[in-house]
Design an enzyme around this catalytic site. Sequence first.
Site, mmCIF file in Angstrom:
data_model
loop_
_atom_site.group_PDB
_atom_site.id
_atom_site.type_symbol
_atom_site.label_atom_id
_atom_site.label_comp_id
_atom_site.label_asym_id
_atom_site.label_seq_id
_atom_site.Cartn_x
_atom_site.Cartn_y
_atom_site.Cartn_z
ATOM 1 N N GLY A 1 0.789 -1.225 0.000
ATOM 2 C CA GLY A 1 0.000 0.000 0.000
ATOM 3 C C GLY A 1 0.817 1.268 0.000
ATOM 4 O O GLY A 1 0.285 2.359 -0.238
ATOM 5 N N ARG B 1 14.752 -0.331 1.123
ATOM 6 C CA ARG B 1 15.032 -1.591 1.787
ATOM 7 C C ARG B 1 15.213 -2.692 0.755
ATOM 8 O O ARG B 1 14.747 -2.594 -0.380
ATOM 9 C CB ARG B 1 13.932 -1.943 2.790
ATOM 10 C CG ARG B 1 12.518 -2.047 2.207
ATOM 11 C CD ARG B 1 11.497 -2.259 3.321
ATOM 12 N NE ARG B 1 10.202 -2.671 2.774
ATOM 13 C CZ ARG B 1 9.178 -3.055 3.512
ATOM 14 N NH1 ARG B 1 9.286 -3.090 4.845
ATOM 15 N NH2 ARG B 1 8.046 -3.430 2.962
ATOM 16 N N ASP C 1 0.642 -11.832 6.329
ATOM 17 C CA ASP C 1 1.180 -10.940 5.304
ATOM 18 C C ASP C 1 2.518 -10.334 5.720
ATOM 19 O O ASP C 1 3.174 -9.664 4.922
ATOM 20 C CB ASP C 1 0.181 -9.825 4.978
ATOM 21 C CG ASP C 1 -0.277 -9.053 6.209
ATOM 22 O OD1 ASP C 1 -0.930 -9.663 7.071
ATOM 23 O OD2 ASP C 1 0.019 -7.845 6.306
ATOM 24 N N ASP D 1 9.164 -6.342 7.467
ATOM 25 C CA ASP D 1 8.066 -5.456 7.874
ATOM 26 C C ASP D 1 8.170 -5.054 9.342
ATOM 27 O O ASP D 1 7.348 -5.428 10.174
ATOM 28 C CB ASP D 1 6.713 -6.110 7.592
ATOM 29 C CG ASP D 1 6.458 -6.290 6.103
ATOM 30 O OD1 ASP D 1 7.234 -5.747 5.308
ATOM 31 O OD2 ASP D 1 5.477 -6.965 5.725
#
Length: 582
Positions: free
Chosen positions: A167, A258, A335, A345
């Site tokens: 997103g 990243r 996810d 993440d």
Amino acid sequence: MWTIYVLLFAVYVRGQHFLQEAVNQPGYCEGEHECHSHDDQTKINRAYSQTSNVTNTTNHSMDLFKVSCQKLIESFPMDEVDGDYVRTVKNCVFSRSLPAPLRAPVTLAAVSKSVIEDILDLDIRVTQTDAFLHYVSGAELIPGSIPLAHRYGGHQFGYWSGQLGDGRAHLLGQYTNRKGEIWELQLKGSGKTPYSRAGDGRAVVRSSVREFLCSEAMQALGIATSRAASLVVSEESVWRDQFYDGNVRKERGAVVLRLARSWFRIGSLEVLTRGGELDLLRKLLNFIIENNFPAIATEDPDKYLVFYSTVVRETAHLIAQWMAVGFAHGVCNTDNFSLLSVTIDYGPFGFMESYDPNFVPNTSDDEGRYSIGAQADVGLFNLEKLLEALQPVLTPSQQQRAAAVLKGYAGLYQMRFHQLFKAKLGLLGEEEEDGNLIAFLLKMMEDTGSDFTMTFRQLSEASVQQLHRGGFTQVTWALHDLSSHQLFSDWSRLYLLRLARQEGDNDEDRRHRMKSVNPRYVLRNWMAESATRKAETNDFSEVLLLHDVLGNPFIAQDAAEETGYAARPPLWGRRLKVSCSS
């Protein structure tokens, strides 16, 4: 006394039931987008035909640096709809999506020399150029880049959340370095995509500082992780309700470049299975295996089973490593779980200070689902969901064998946990009571609220004579806290007897071993908060200091000691909160 502590091995994970069963088994996103010009699209079309070559030398400018999206674009059907407006996407793995340049002045706050030189084959002086800043802030595209946003789904806090996806992240392309390693470069905080939902596609300084620092800190701790090459801070305003309490405030935008060998996660497969896109599921699985699991023969009829078995094993080992350094990921949704079993993440994570199996770093986690002590259980849940996603490509026999593999997960986790904590105590060989010795210590740490990191570090630095003598002072503050337990002398006696039985070992060697696995410095929340507050005023000195210190976490460093990174954490740090808002 032993009968009391035999049961304490349950502190290894929450939910002892699944561990006991296993013993008997065999083997979202926030942000605002401006459209690129026609010239930008021309640049992308021209880049389409470019591919990356293996580089053999260090690049002293950005002129020769290229990435490629060709393999990804040729391997999978692309989203047939153009534009970054939010929509439900079907029958693809990626959507084309352009980064939205930040609308205010940007500053390069920090870079990782290790990533720049050792992975990207660039001379560190390149980072001082305008070209580098333009590339890593999303203002310009790296030659060869056709930016993509990945479509995936996921179970969040135990429930299927449907389509999620990148997103606020853009995959710039793959880079093959001089070692032949393929790395995927991704900008985070670079604008809206079709998967932004109600978000603006941006990231803020506080979350970006944390991700930049923790990615590289975990690497230095020896834990499989995504990497962070750079941190860019902008004057662009971003509005966030940090704690979801109605108090929206203005923050500053930031972008992190990243890297990972692959950004595919469990949710990448889940969304295809649930959408009935089984041909695409097989195609994605074959791609992942061929490119990231070289030990699995592509013609092996059991390749999907072998793949699953590998992910189960490596996930168990990864979570055990998290536990060994007191790391709580904070949002262990499917996810956020890599199919390559690397840590990705970084959001509302935390390194546990006072030992507490119920430590929850994420204030958004009201029920404590992702507490540090529950991470192994959550790993099991996520692997169950992975198996569900694989069901359509497995034969009935393979499904049964995969179920048996999953039942062995707890044993794999417990064995690795045991090995790691034995090493943290300097134990050699294997004795029957080693598990109880570890559990005894952890229970005392929980009862006294002893600091997880420094208890093990100070045990590493203390000589046998000091442990015999006791009488720890505030200099060895963690052991001072631990020794207040009424049973500390009993544990200490058992520990010293265990060390004395280690043939061919000596105290110097034992301390050296322990110091090599017990860090003196970890990224505590108060340290990240201190660096963030300064960064928000364009003072990046502590970001740079922490990056340097955490790059060598097992070695005592004067600057770190002077700043108090190994001292008793400040009281104000206890009031800090982190959340999913970033």
